[in-house]
Design a protein around this motif. Structure first.
Motif: not given
Length: 199
Positions: A33-41
């Motif tokens: 999940h963190l990788i998919r939301k790299r910029a945001l999270l």
């Protein structure tokens, strides 16, 4: 995943899996999940973790965690009301603060006495507590320790150390036997603190 191109990701998953409440599968889902939301999270999280790793420290007075040598609770003169609430861990302190009912200061022991784990009084912040009671004009010490055998053993030991130095009280019924403060709702903590009794 076994090749060198994913070893950093595997290392992150392994580290995340060591967190309380996280197992390998939960850690893998969180990392993906963190990788998919790299910029945001992921990037903000990495930066925040780096900052906290540099700045976090234990309060020299009470053992709370903050970013200065003396935490905000200890440096707040309004909290110097002659009451110290003794807890086992920082998470217990935060649980008490979340209930927003106690207006004094805290003392974090860093655990409980345990013969099984070879944890004696010298391994906890009990000597520092005795010093604080004498030097800060403490009138009441509230022993808000978990309702476990080790918690009650620690409470009785502290009561012996502070005999005739301050009024001692403990949380009232409402904290279940075997219960831990961090898992209680705010109402239970509030009721238990307000109905505290002498030890």
């Amino acid at each position: 995943m076994t090749d060198d191109s994913t070893s950093d990701i595997e290392n992150l998953i392994a580290l995340m899996a060591k967190l309380p409440g996280m197992g390998p599968r939960s850690a893998r889902r969180a990392v993906l999940h963190l990788i998919r939301k790299r910029a945001l999270l992921l990037s903000p999280l990495a930066e925040c973790i780096s900052t906290v790793a540099e700045t976090a420290r234990e309060c020299l007075n009470c053992g709370n965690v903050g970013t200065s040598d003396i935490c905000g609770i200890c440096s707040d003169e309004r909290r110097a009301n002659g009451e110290i609430c003794v807890v086992e861990t920082v998470s217990d302190l935060w649980a008490m603060e979340r209930a927003a009912v106690f207006k004094g200061r805290y003392h974090v022991l860093g655990g409980t006495l345990s013969a099984l784990d070879a944890i004696g009084p010298e391994d906890l912040r009990i000597p520092r507590l005795v010093d604080r009671v004498a030097s800060e004009g403490v009138r009441e010490v509230i022993l808000a320790l978990n309702a476990t055998i080790d918690g009650q053993t620690t409470a009785h030991y502290i009561a012996d150390q502070l005999e005739n130095q301050a009024q001692l009280s403990t949380l009232a019924q409402g904290v279940p036997i075997g219960g831990e403060l961090d898992y209680l709702d705010d109402g239970t903590i509030t009721a238990a603190l307000k109905a505290r009794k002498a030890l």
